[in-house]
Design an enzyme around this catalytic site. Structure first.
Site, short mmCIF file in Angstrom:
data_model
loop_
_atom_site.label_atom_id
_atom_site.label_comp_id
_atom_site.label_asym_id
_atom_site.label_seq_id
_atom_site.Cartn_x
_atom_site.Cartn_y
_atom_site.Cartn_z
N GLY A 118 0.94 -1.07 -0.07
CA GLY A 118 -0.06 0.00 -0.17
C GLY A 118 0.76 1.17 0.05
O GLY A 118 2.04 1.19 0.29
N CYS A 119 0.26 2.58 -0.51
CA CYS A 119 1.15 3.67 -0.67
C CYS A 119 1.48 4.24 0.93
O CYS A 119 2.73 4.37 0.97
CB CYS A 119 0.32 4.70 -1.14
SG CYS A 119 -1.43 4.89 -0.81
#
Lengths: 354, 354, 354, 354
Positions: free
Chosen positions: C155-156
């Site tokens: 995930g970012c």
């Protein structure tokens, strides 16, 4: 004329979850002569308005109601901040109860029902009411608005283009070539409404500029119809709207070729005289370069008249806040007139800059 | 033609602290046939370039030098990303050392020195070099650019307006009324440069839209001069630039009235044929609505040709990234031509969207 | 290791209509060792990809296909740029055909299926494949990624928080109080995806700042799981994401209290040593203030380590482009490793500034 | 208490060309009990105020005057919207004429002149006046403000941090660990003022996010001094300001660790009780996620109290419009108190959303 002691105008809003709705709420909740009595939304029935729009916390205590449960027929005036087609479906019943109507959608804008049906893809359900309704551009139709029961509140683009051209064309003037006028218009994204759509996401509309509706836009026939009415003859207008990465604000750059016989005209004076005394129309000094932020959150519309190089091309710059003079503020201005209030009551906010 | 085995082009940049400078650095540092050898800034002498522009960390190890200490005369080509007037003051000496010059300012754009002096408020110091210099719009002057020693890299607005009009006017065509063309142009704020000025602060230019330079803009005479050259006769163009709250991107909406005898013209085909084979000019399919973000950080310029309602008003939409095709990318495109490289070498970046 | 003469990697993309999809297309279409062979979208079946994303005009000739008609099983690698749950539904079949998978959604991020099911509200359909899959954070799991068949692309937010904390916690270090770490994170709007939603409209997210997910966010358990794995013990992390009115960019401000026995640590050196040799991790000089634009459209992640007033509070600033190092660039970095390519192949773009 | 029939307060503004100046003009020009009598700017002497700030066209007829020519000593109150150091240089003379002073800069914020001199790099020229002056945070010092002659109007960041922490610390409470509080603050660009600087250009600050002042910021000692005064003991606060690409708005995310003995505290109730009856402080319902736009152009400050996962980490979210409650609105709120007006007179604008 109402006075401070008069009972307040009972106002209802149908469809209050969009941007023109919340802007009406902002303006009406601060209006000294208005009592907000009902606001409807089928989808948000029961939700406090201030939960959806937290800027209204402590100021608006209403909850959204379904149209059926809201006592709209007890209102003095009902604003329709709805999709096209809703106002005309409820107009007859509300009029029957003595309620006056201001529609911010297009149901009562176009005089010609065939044109309406072509552009809005639905039949007009009450041509007789349309017949008596008034196009709510105060600076053009002030007297008729004062006596109206139903107002078709103008579209945002038409407001700027019509007011930017009126001094040049009304009364059969022959000043500019009316066959090839160009209106290059730019709007902030709030004009697209508070609808879940990919095209107006921040990541799509931000840091980006585009034209749209070049092949045809619903405001085009509205512009043409009104200009024809004002000029007394059909005009040719090329209208190209563009989307600007900003929230509020509309800027129209209008180009008209001056006729040879009118080259000596003092266009600055022409505009100043036409709009002298108008509370919300500001003809700026010659050479001015208006910025949309100078009308942010205010009902003012500013105009600057240019003639580059002193030639025969006239350039008229018009700005407004598309949600105020281009929608909800103009609607309140209409209401003020209809109820005998001074036109700028509740609309005297100074624009927010920066 | 250069090959992969050829020695690299030694490139210098004068005045590398502005937006065209950092964009040149981005493009040249990724160019397979270029070696960046010098970059100058009087003010930032000694500062690592990557300290000012951290996007270049790990990619550009140069430091800013004063113009005197930088060995510009050892370069094969020098780009001037400077204020107007700098390139012409250094041109003769550099040419004497066999250096080729690409000026991103206006010193070698206008052919007429009187026009230059009127608009740039300084005498032209080397009319003879101006005489031999070439206006660096590749799609118009490709052959002359290939053999040039000095390039006047076009202004950002002129690039869009000239390329948007060329198919309509070149070779003595009589398709549109060339006396009253309108160019309604919109630019992102990077076009104003990296200068400390109140007018382009975020708090001033953000959430705002305005026109500027309506009474006169330096790119106007440049547009007129080039169009006259292309058309073989003087044109009348009303040019109104506007400032858009975005960083990169330029959008020009061009209006031209089709002449009665040309109403049968297939304008879409006309544009497609004119730019067939051009690597960086994309004539989009009929009906397209280009968005500036579709060319963000790329050297492409896209054109869409519209004729609203099938009438006699032609609307040409042109987009580019003002810092790439409108400035530094076009400069690199010129360099490629001048050094016998394929035109798109180092310029084949896909635009960044969103 | 592949060479220039090697056959190209055949790559497919499932669900290419979102932002991670178009960013994959931008990166892969410029990757020297990749041939894009299929891209799917149920909804847009038959539409040319470049019609939806005009930045790809002239670069990507593919059309969207339905997942059934696309020959995904002929690919060497398939990227899933889909909603959560899609990759795991197709993984077994593709693996059976020898295809390697990189999922940009969450199906293969969380090791604990119960945690997955709690946060993503669906059962995990292939725990055995999850078991062999690798969390694709290259700087942590480089060796395992090289041999993996299935990658869960991080995930970012986790990418920034994990890389910002790793030097402080890995290998059982006792440098900071790991029970009360704070990660105050800020993301551009593209992180919310290309979905029609009111909350990320320009008119809602523009000129506005807000926190969200304070009560719980899906990236929180991912952060905790990975940090526990790296530290060898559970950590306490308060994670508050915020939405920034910008398109790309992520900024994480991480606060950790230095333990009394570690006050003499040279944290700058610690970070520099940990990431020495990493192509995409830039530990900036002491005192640096990173800006998200310095990594716009590039795969770099920059870190600055601060200790305000020389006290016991460590402040680690981490930036990345959420769509590149935070999503699609990292996915390509994983692909490079899996196919024996130099890690930065096709990822050496200079960031776009301004 | 003043009444509608009372003579208006004569107000002057020194240094009216910045953002706090134009915001004062917006608020005071709409204030029912104020008459704007003078506004000074050395640089713009003679220029109509509405030429610089066209939002004031038709509302403010004043021209800028030099400080010498403006009859400031005839005013009842003078606001200083100037750089630091100006107010203290004119304070003694104005006080001698019975004028009350509200300084929006820092001259009367810090009680400790040594701290002032360290951070503002100038000696304090009137420590005796500083001694009698009051820190103008109404919700903390209401009674003293009512009787004050000189007000030091709080900084924007301190307003949010102090009001966000006060319920937790005042009166010797032992609820949170006051040695390691974290204030992660985010501000729109108008907080940097209307100064020609590269760092806040649209092209620099747009589509970008960064921290600044991590090593030290002038608002840090102000926060510490006031919190010490409120808590009765020195606190440890790590303060990290960030710049957000928006014009107005401030968002502070404050983290405090709950002490073991205070884990049963109802923090929501604590905040609600502390600010019950405050016109401008809105403690939002539990779980709320405030957005800066909900206070755009209004004097409200909203607070939301969170305890993620029910643990021992308290997260307090505070928003305001940095130019209103964070500057000019708060200044008018102070003026109202000083002149016996209801506190919200002229400050009851509904926030502008969207």
């Amino acid at each position: 004329m109402m006075t401070a002691a008069s009972p307040r105008i009972k106002a209802g809003i149908v469809g209050g979850t969009g941007y023109t709705g919340v802007e009406l709420l902002r303006l009406l909740s601060q209006h000294p002569n208005v009592e907000l009595t009902a606001i409807t939304s089928r989808k948000e029935d029961g939700m406090p308005v201030a939960d959806m729009f937290p800027n209204l916390r402590g100021r608006v205590d209403l909850r959204f109601q379904t149209p059926d449960s809201a006592a709209l027929d007890q209102c003095d005036v009902v604003f329709f901040a709805t999709p096209h087609g809703v106002a005309m479906s409820q107009a007859r019943e509300l009029l029957g109860h003595g309620v006056r109507l201001i529609d911010l959608a297009a149901d009562f804008r176009l005089r010609d029902t065939q044109v309406f049906e072509k552009w809005y893809k639905m039949p007009h359900s009450c041509p007789d009411i349309l017949e008596e309704s008034v196009y709510g551009l105060v600076e053009i139709n002030r007297e008729r608005i004062a006596g109206a029961r139903v107002i078709g509140n103008p579209g945002c683009y038409p407001t700027t283009v019509i007011l930017g051209l009126t001094p040049l064309i009304e009364g059969g003037k022959h000043l500019v070539d009316t066959t090839h006028i160009i209106a290059d218009c730019k709007s902030g994204t709030s004009g697209a409404g508070r609808k879940a759509e990919v095209g107006t996401l921040y990541s799509e509309a931000g840091d980006n500029f585009k034209a749209y509706g070049v092949a045809g836009h619903r405001h085009h026939p509205e512009i043409l119809e009104q200009l024809k009415h004002i000029a007394g003859e059909a005009l040719g207008v090329t209208f190209v709207p563009h989307l600007v990465p900003m929230i509020r604000g509309m800027f129209s750059t209008i180009y008209a070729r001056i006729l040879p016989e009118a080259l000596d005209t003092d266009f600055q004076a022409l505009f100043e005289q036409r709009y002298a005394g108008e509370a919300f129309i500001d003809v700026m000094p010659a050479g001015s370069l208006p910025e949309t932020r100078s009308v942010r959150a205010s009902n003012h519309l500013r105009i600057a008249v240019h003639r580059p190089g002193g030639g025969d091309q006239l350039v008229v710059l018009v700005i407004q806040d598309n949600l105020v003079k281009g929608a909800s503020g103009q609607a309140v201005q209409n209401m003020n007139l209809m109820f005998g209030l001074p036109e700028s009551t509740g609309l005297d906010h100074v624009a927010v800059l920066p």
